[in-house]
Design a protein around this motif. Structure first.
Motif, short mmCIF file in Angstrom:
data_model
loop_
_atom_site.label_atom_id
_atom_site.label_comp_id
_atom_site.label_asym_id
_atom_site.label_seq_id
_atom_site.Cartn_x
_atom_site.Cartn_y
_atom_site.Cartn_z
N ARG A 97 0.91 -1.14 0.14
CA ARG A 97 -0.04 0.10 -0.14
C ARG A 97 0.96 1.38 -0.01
NH1 ARG A 97 -5.35 -2.30 -0.76
NH2 ARG A 97 -5.75 -3.76 0.78
N LEU A 98 0.26 2.05 -0.81
CA LEU A 98 1.25 3.53 -0.85
C LEU A 98 0.25 4.47 -0.43
CD1 LEU A 98 3.60 5.30 -1.76
CD2 LEU A 98 2.23 5.71 -3.94
N VAL A 99 1.01 5.34 0.80
CA VAL A 99 0.34 6.63 1.29
C VAL A 99 1.07 7.60 0.55
CG1 VAL A 99 -0.26 7.91 3.24
CG2 VAL A 99 -0.55 5.45 3.35
N TYR A 100 0.44 8.49 -0.11
CA TYR A 100 0.91 9.77 -0.85
C TYR A 100 0.59 10.84 -0.18
CZ TYR A 100 1.71 12.87 -4.97
OH TYR A 100 2.01 13.76 -5.64
N ALA A 101 1.47 11.48 0.49
CA ALA A 101 1.26 12.63 1.43
C ALA A 101 2.18 13.79 1.00
CB ALA A 101 1.51 11.99 2.93
N LEU A 102 2.40 14.06 -0.20
CA LEU A 102 3.48 15.13 -0.56
C LEU A 102 3.03 16.54 -0.41
CD1 LEU A 102 5.08 13.48 -3.90
CD2 LEU A 102 5.84 13.46 -1.37
N GLY A 103 1.98 16.88 0.13
CA GLY A 103 1.27 18.16 0.47
C GLY A 103 1.24 18.89 -0.62
N SER A 104 1.45 20.29 -0.30
CA SER A 104 1.41 21.48 -1.09
C SER A 104 2.87 22.43 -0.99
CB SER A 104 0.18 22.15 -0.82
OG SER A 104 0.09 22.91 0.33
N SER A 105 2.81 23.23 -1.80
CA SER A 105 4.03 24.46 -1.60
C SER A 105 3.54 25.76 -2.26
CB SER A 105 5.31 23.89 -1.94
OG SER A 105 5.14 23.60 -3.57
N THR A 106 4.26 26.51 -2.07
CA THR A 106 3.87 27.92 -2.49
C THR A 106 3.61 27.89 -4.03
OG1 THR A 106 4.82 29.08 -0.65
CG2 THR A 106 4.14 30.45 -2.61
N ASP A 107 2.55 28.33 -4.72
CA ASP A 107 2.39 28.31 -5.92
C ASP A 107 3.15 29.54 -6.46
OD1 ASP A 107 1.81 28.40 -8.65
OD2 ASP A 107 -0.49 28.27 -8.39
N THR A 108 4.40 29.55 -7.27
CA THR A 108 4.85 30.47 -7.95
C THR A 108 4.82 30.51 -9.40
OG1 THR A 108 6.94 28.74 -8.40
CG2 THR A 108 6.96 30.06 -6.12
N THR A 109 3.82 30.09 -9.89
CA THR A 109 3.70 30.15 -11.44
C THR A 109 2.40 31.24 -11.78
OG1 THR A 109 1.84 28.45 -11.26
CG2 THR A 109 4.27 27.68 -11.60
N ARG A 110 1.88 31.69 -10.66
CA ARG A 110 0.65 32.56 -10.85
C ARG A 110 0.87 33.85 -11.43
NH1 ARG A 110 -4.58 31.71 -7.08
NH2 ARG A 110 -4.59 29.21 -7.38
N VAL A 111 2.14 34.20 -11.13
CA VAL A 111 2.53 35.85 -11.51
C VAL A 111 4.04 35.77 -11.92
CG1 VAL A 111 2.85 38.33 -10.49
CG2 VAL A 111 0.83 37.03 -9.86
N PRO A 112 4.40 36.62 -13.05
CA PRO A 112 5.68 36.48 -13.38
C PRO A 112 6.48 37.12 -12.12
CG PRO A 112 4.29 37.44 -15.01
CD PRO A 112 3.44 37.22 -13.77
#
Length: 389
Positions: free
Chosen positions: A96-111
């Protein structure tokens, strides 16, 4: 007793560590993360302001359990072969795999974010920068992360003028009383507020906004979070934001041997609705996935996740804060707790969170979370498929 299985957990944040500790009651666990130390994400605003806490070494946090910690980054997942490839070249196989890589700041929205702004993932670099200079630091983001960071910096970084730029009102999801207290507290701390201001670009000298240029010496981006593309690349069924779609046992709808928890999953709970990205979501979903794995190993169908939020908690420096009680559907009540009582409650919540992990290590199964008083009628769960949403 059920068959002992090898459970691989990728990601050692709140969700991953909770899942690893609880599932280690009866199963062998491999816990993979890029870092040697556990990140207390709910305290990153304190660390940015130079209030460094005691490092929590990951292997010590899980010591005494049948958990092997591996310091590595995951480069790919093959659900068909039940394998995880690491950047070290090692391939892990799992039951079984538990995928828990979460989130990080989105740096793609604004140049310009990636080139000219700090993020919470760069807390130490930001702290170092603030400790050796002075000027204006601009925090972008009117959610809890941006508010807490702006307040903490304004209270402790005397050499810096703090500015908070938000697309709407700071604390937009709070009640009227909560929003008013946040604004008054930030203004009392000397934070310059720029509400209803959209950032169009980040550059070396500050920001370009729909209300003109804002010059400054440092920018911190805390406006939005994104999940890694690894789940989509592995063929898991995901939503438009890349979050894996799961059933009420946290199983991927397309690959039921993969359990996705925390920010990486799009979770909907009857009566509560779609769960938000938060520590208050991560730990319950991690614990529930572990219980579901254990139930399946014993030939039982897992129970559906039940969860309700009690409050939103926002720190406004060391001596102030907002505790916003919420209804079952996570909407705000009219009344709030503010000031020193809120600060004390907020600190208790932070300490309880880490203490819960230590308690789970000593005796897996001890962690509990709030549930609705009455079970809600379960929504129909789509059948598993290989199609992505």
């Amino acid at each position: 007793m059920g068959q002992k299985q090898h459970v691989v957990v990728v990601g050692a944040g709140y969700a991953g560590v909770t899942a690893a500790l609880r599932v280690s009651r009866r199963h062998r666990v491999t816990l993979v993360d890029r870092k040697e130390c556990f990140t207390e994400r709910i305290r990153l605003h304190e660390m940015a302001a130079g209030r460094a806490g005691t490092p929590v070494v990951l292997r010590e946090l899980v010591a005494g359990r049948e958990i092997n910690t591996v310091k590595a980054a995951v480069t790919s997942v093959d659900p068909g072969a039940r394998t995880v490839l690491l950047d070290s070249g090692t391939t892990l196989t799992y039951d079984r795999l538990v995928y828990a890589l979460g989130s990080s700041t989105d740096t793609t929205r604004v140049p310009g974010i990636g080139e000219h702004a700090y993020t919470l993932e760069q807390t130490q670099e930001l702290s170092d920068r603030l400790s050796r200079g002075s000027g204006t630091v601009t925090v972008v983001g009117g959610g809890a992360t941006g508010i807490e960071l702006a307040a903490e910096l304004a209270e402790s970084a005397d050499a810096w003028q703090v500015r908070l730029v938000t697309g709407s009102e700071p604390g937009n999801g709070l009640s009227t009383a909560g929003r008013t207290h946040v604004r008054n507290s930030l203004e009392r701390l000397g934070v310059h507020l720029h509400s209803h201001t959209r950032v169009r670009a980040v550059h070396r000298g500050g920001l370009s906004t729909d209300h003109g240029e804002l010059t400054g010496d440092a920018v911190v981006w805390a406006a939005a979070f994104a999940v890694p593309s690894l789940a989509a690349e592995a063929g898991l069924r995901v939503d438009e934001r890349g979050r894996a779609l799961v059933d009420t046992a946290m199983r991927s709808l397309s690959h039921p041997d993969v359990f996705v928890v925390g920010d990486a999953a799009r979770v909907t709970v009857p009566g509560t609705g779609e769960l938000r990205m938060a520590c208050a979501t991560a730990m319950p979903t991690g614990a529930h996935a572990a219980e579901a794995i254990d139930a399946l190993a014993q030939g039982r169908e897992p129970k559906p996740l039940r969860l309700r939020y009690l409050a939103q908690s926002i720190s406004l420096g060391r001596h102030d804060g907002v505790i916003q009680p919420v209804r079952t559907d996570d909407s705000a009540h009219r009344l709030v707790i503010t000031g020193r009582p809120a600060a004390r409650i907020n600190e208790w919540i932070n300490r309880y969170t880490l203490a819960s992990l230590h308690a789970e290590r000593r005796r897996p199964g001890t962690y509990r979370w709030a549930k609705p008083l009455r079970p809600a009628r379960s929504a129909a769960v789509p059948a598993a498929s290989s199609r992505r949403a």
